[in-house]
Design a protein around this motif. Structure first.
Motif: not given
Lengths: 399, 106
Positions: A57, A95-101, A103-104, A107
């Motif tokens: 991250e 457990i979802p991925e750390l980032h799922t979007d 575009i976000e 950034r």
């Protein structure tokens, strides 16, 4: 507690996916990241061989509420390396991925691009500032010819490598940002071994160069410290001339050579300096008290002579012209308070001299081929006699 | 009326979830519920969205006990959410009108 092992963290800041793959792969072999020391050494502890996802991250700093939120989301914080914070979670569909979007995520990665470019700009700005300070002093050519050491070359190579890597790293991350902006989430590249192998080679070379440069600088520093006790002025073999060669007084050796007592204005020393472009720089400083008949008091004769043997006639030419313009004294530029070197003379056999005469003595820059002699003399003898002796000596070497 | 920029899917659902004050993790669960399991939000995405929307004053901090923070939608956030809903509705209507209700892929 399980066994530990240590590994060098070869990856650069921008190689996020490669770092994640490396850690994930080690976890599947039973080695789980415990901590990172100084951003370079990773400590692993042995445990179960299991599938673990590692994710990097990016944030300027990680806060406790961020760590807590990630923990609640199933991600455990491990450690931080610069602006990259390492998290891990088991391979578990709940457990979802750390980032799922995408575009976000783009950034957050853009901040890493900015940080990498900021580092590059900072490094270039430091170069510019240090270079402009030298340029302002008007002695860039003097410094390059007389002080440019191999350690400087090594440090330059390291700096160039860091700048290039910073730019390449920023471009690499920006490529990922563009992919994310197009809407695709980042997937693993599967090529961390190759990146790691390249990094191992290049970073090892660069580290070796850096260590050599630092060791060399320490060596030069120690050599300079030792040089405060100068070697004796050689009696027979000397670069060009010494006072005894043209003074006819019997008592000229009143002072022992290689004393260096500035408090009474007595400076006697000889030493040899060196740089890449002027490998031999003989420096001779002599002060002698000369018994005098008229006037009644004794007086001092002083000779400051430096002979620079450069690698190429063009370097010697540039050096001579700069010495005429700004002077150079013990590594420091000396703006001339005396009149300029107005007397120019082209001697036979390719010897050129620029001179200025004072009330007693004078100064001269003498050029022949690769060699420049820079001499200042305070005394009763005519400067021309000194220049003549030097030119004869230089001509004899060329024969 | 102030115009707010386009929202990402993550922002839109966070706005929907924060019509009532919620802690971060509860937002993730609420988004899952609201989207009927279609949108799963990772904590990294959520943290980024919360930070930026708070900076843009679309949401406000409701509670902070040092480790966990609770947020709620602001009046500005509500306006932005309504604007975005209108925009999405208009897009859907255009799509429906031109496609004549036919299902894609058929």
């Amino acid at each position: 507690m399980g066994n530990k092992k240590y590994a060098v963290w070869w990856f650069f800041g921008g190689e996020l996916k490669e770092q994640e793959e490396w850690l994930t792969n080690l976890a599947s072999q039973g080695w789980h990241l415990k901590s990172i020391t100084a951003g370079v050494i990773a400590t692993f502890v042995e445990g179960d061989e299991r599938k673990v996802r590692y994710r990097c991250e990016v944030a300027d700093r990680i806060s406790s509420d961020q760590i807590e939120l990630y923990r609640q989301g199933g991600w455990e914080y491990v450690d931080t390396r610069g602006r990259v914070h390492i998290f891990r979670a088991p391979e578990d569909a709940s457990i979802p991925e750390l980032h799922t979007d995408p575009i976000e995520q783009s950034r957050t990665l853009l901040t890493l691009v900015h940080n990498l470019l900021f580092g590059v700009i900072l490094l270039l700005a430091l170069w510019t500032i240090s270079l402009s300070a030298v340029v302002r002093s008007g002695t860039l050519i003097l410094r390059v010819i007389l002080e440019f050491q191999w350690t400087t070359v090594l440090k330059l190579a390291v700096a160039v490598y860091l700048v290039v890597q910073g730019i390449l790293g920023a471009a690499h991350v920006y490529g990922v940002v563009r992919r994310l902006r197009r809407g695709s989430l980042v997937t693993t590249s599967g090529g961390y071994q190759r990146t790691m192998s390249v990094r191992k080679t290049t970073a090892s070379i660069i580290m070796t160069l850096f260590v050599l440069a630092v060791a060399g600088d320490i060596g030069f520093f120690l050599a300079r410290q030792r040089a405060t006790s100068f070697p004796p002025v050689p009696e027979s073999i000397l670069p060009v001339v010494k006072l005894g060669d043209f003074l006819e007084y019997a008592g000229y050796h009143d002072y022992e050579p290689h004393t260096d007592d500035i408090s009474v204005g007595v400076l006697n020393h000889y030493r040899l300096r060196s740089s890449l472009l002027a490998p031999a720089q003989h420096e001779l400083y002599q002060t002698m008290r000369v018994p005098s008949v008229l006037p009644a008091e004794d007086y001092y004769q002083r000779l400051y002579l430096t002979r620079y043997d450069t690698r190429h006639p063009a370097l010697a030419q540039a050096l001579a012209q700069h010495l005429v313009r700004v002077g150079y004294h013990w590594g420091m530029p000396v703006p001339w308070s005396e009149p300029d070197f107005t007397e120019y003379y082209a001697h036979p056999d390719g010897v050129t001299s620029w001179s200025t005469n004072w009330e007693q003595g004078g100064a001269s820059v003498i050029l022949r081929g690769n060699t420049v002699v820079y001499v200042m003399y305070h005394g009763a003898e005519p400067l021309d006699r000194l220049i003549e002796l030097i030119t004869i000596r230089l001509r004899s070497e060329g024969e | 009326m102030a115009e707010y920029g386009l929202m990402t899917e993550a922002m839109y659902y966070v706005c929907l979830a924060l019509r009532e004050p919620l802690h971060g993790y509860a937002v993730m669960a609420a988004v899952d519920d609201i989207s009927r399991g279609r949108v799963r939000m990772g904590p990294g995405t959520l943290y980024g969205v919360l930070t930026r929307m708070q900076k843009d004053k679309l949401i406000a901090l409701e509670e902070d006990d040092g480790r966990r923070k609770a947020y709620r939608l602001t009046a500005q956030g509500l306006v932005a959410l309504q604007q975005e809903t209108e925009r999405l509705r208009a897009m859907l209507e255009d799509g429906d009108r031109l496609l004549g209700g036919e299902k894609l892929g058929q």
